[in-house]
Design an enzyme around this catalytic site. Sequence first.
Site, short mmCIF file in Angstrom:
data_model
loop_
_atom_site.label_atom_id
_atom_site.label_comp_id
_atom_site.label_asym_id
_atom_site.label_seq_id
_atom_site.Cartn_x
_atom_site.Cartn_y
_atom_site.Cartn_z
N LYS A 35 -17.45 -30.70 32.88
CA LYS A 35 -17.74 -30.16 31.56
C LYS A 35 -16.66 -29.12 30.88
CE LYS A 35 -20.46 -27.47 29.93
NZ LYS A 35 -21.65 -26.79 29.57
N SER A 36 -16.69 -28.10 31.65
CA SER A 36 -16.00 -26.86 31.22
C SER A 36 -14.42 -27.00 31.03
CB SER A 36 -16.16 -25.64 32.17
OG SER A 36 -17.73 -25.40 32.37
N SER A 189 -19.95 -15.13 28.36
CA SER A 189 -18.66 -15.21 28.40
C SER A 189 -17.71 -15.94 27.42
CB SER A 189 -18.23 -15.32 30.02
OG SER A 189 -18.45 -16.76 30.30
N GLU A 336 -24.75 -20.38 36.17
CA GLU A 336 -25.21 -21.61 36.19
C GLU A 336 -25.59 -22.28 37.20
OE1 GLU A 336 -21.19 -24.26 36.26
OE2 GLU A 336 -21.22 -22.59 34.83
N ARG A 367 -34.03 -19.47 31.36
CA ARG A 367 -34.12 -20.09 32.96
C ARG A 367 -34.97 -19.14 33.67
NH1 ARG A 367 -27.98 -22.64 33.04
NH2 ARG A 367 -28.61 -24.59 32.10
N ARG A 408 -30.24 -28.28 33.89
CA ARG A 408 -30.24 -27.85 35.28
C ARG A 408 -31.82 -27.39 35.62
NH1 ARG A 408 -25.00 -27.72 36.50
NH2 ARG A 408 -23.66 -26.73 34.81
N LYS A 433 -26.66 -34.38 29.30
CA LYS A 433 -25.92 -33.20 28.69
C LYS A 433 -24.68 -33.04 29.27
CE LYS A 433 -26.25 -28.25 27.67
NZ LYS A 433 -26.03 -28.37 26.57
#
Length: 448
Positions: A35-36, A189, A336, A367, A408, A433
């Site tokens: 995804k990134s 970030s 993550e 989270r 996640r 997602k």
Amino acid sequence: MTAVTPAHTDPPTDLWPAPYARGAVDATVTVPGSKSVTNRALVLAALASEPGWLRRPLRSRDTLLMAEALRTLGVRIEETVSSSSSGAGGSGEAWRIIPSPLRGPATVDVGNAGTVMRFLPPVAALADGPVRFDGDPRSHERPLHGVIDALRALGARVDDEGRGALPMTVHGAGGLDGGKVEIDASSSSQFVSALLLSAPRFNQGVEVRHVGSRLPSLPHIRMTVDMLRAVGARIDEPEHGGEPNVWRVAPSALRGRDLVVEPDLSNAQPFLAAALVTGGRVTVPDWPERTTQPGDELRRIFTEMGGSCELTEAGLTFTGTGRIHGIDVDLGEVGELTPGIAAVAALADSPSTLRGVAHLRLHETDRLAALTKEINELGGDVTETEDGLHIRPRPLHGGVFHTYHDHRMATAGAIIGLAVEGVEIEDVATTAKTLPDFPGMWTEMLGA
């Protein structure tokens, strides 16, 4: 510290019985693209001076939101089936991105995608006309002040009614002066990456100086820098002799690129965890030998927790021994991965401490609070610390594992369900997602 307990907004109505592993897994799992990488590549291709190709892109909610947002701004994205053998992967889906003048008025739906809500406002500042940004209710709670304040300092007009968050409107003027800007990116970030990605199109480029506390998720900034250089951008950055916490991007044209997207190594985490938890073996094809993806750290972390791995031309093969050891680890650069590591740690033979991840309180959900609550409700013993979690393994039992619309969290619950009968995951569909058809991949891995 005292944990902030996430609220259950509705009674659980969509429960997925997490499969329980009756034996050791032995499977090959092909993980979709990163995804990134996909979303960074889409932005860079949209800002390029010539068309480009994106091969084996991730097709998920977050990437489709990015593609649709760019189309809304005037970029052409044509989806085809490619027969090219360029790079790893050969044939498969490919997207051709054809840059066009960016235009408004437009409305962008960010969903709850951090990359969309943060990477696209600088792009919108280059458009001709206003661009409104809105998304899921949780997107209104996620920090965006770093991008908003920076854009204003660089010459853009942004209306957010003082929220420092969505919804907001960026009034594009067809360009942006750019220049020097100071931001506090300690909460994400992505604030840095957002400015760097569009900076070559700014009249003066940009000098971004991070002035806050520890900057999390540095591998994602390294990914941004590497991808910018690959399309012709000129960058001075801290890791190559530059000033600490300062990135300078010169104005320049960007080349179109033909890019094959790597597998998403963070999305490989639950499958590698399955090998560790069941004492089995899982192979992930096309694992890169060198990468800026944070998920590559799983090789080291899961090996320390009791497994072993081998990287060959076929991919990465991870093997568990049937025993899981606790770990004391700083996850500041790879935050993550925290939910999956916490799930494995809850099944270990000794305590674990996960540090450096205070910023996870601002992700898709809080989270740290969510992991503490959900693991403890299954009989665990998890305590929030100032910047992470302390996990003391206890015998766990079945129950509902709530996800808070966080992909996640869902995969973390599935990992626990391998070793604990009767775990039910609320809203497992939220995994779409970033990982389409996770339930199907999971049951196929188990041979179910």
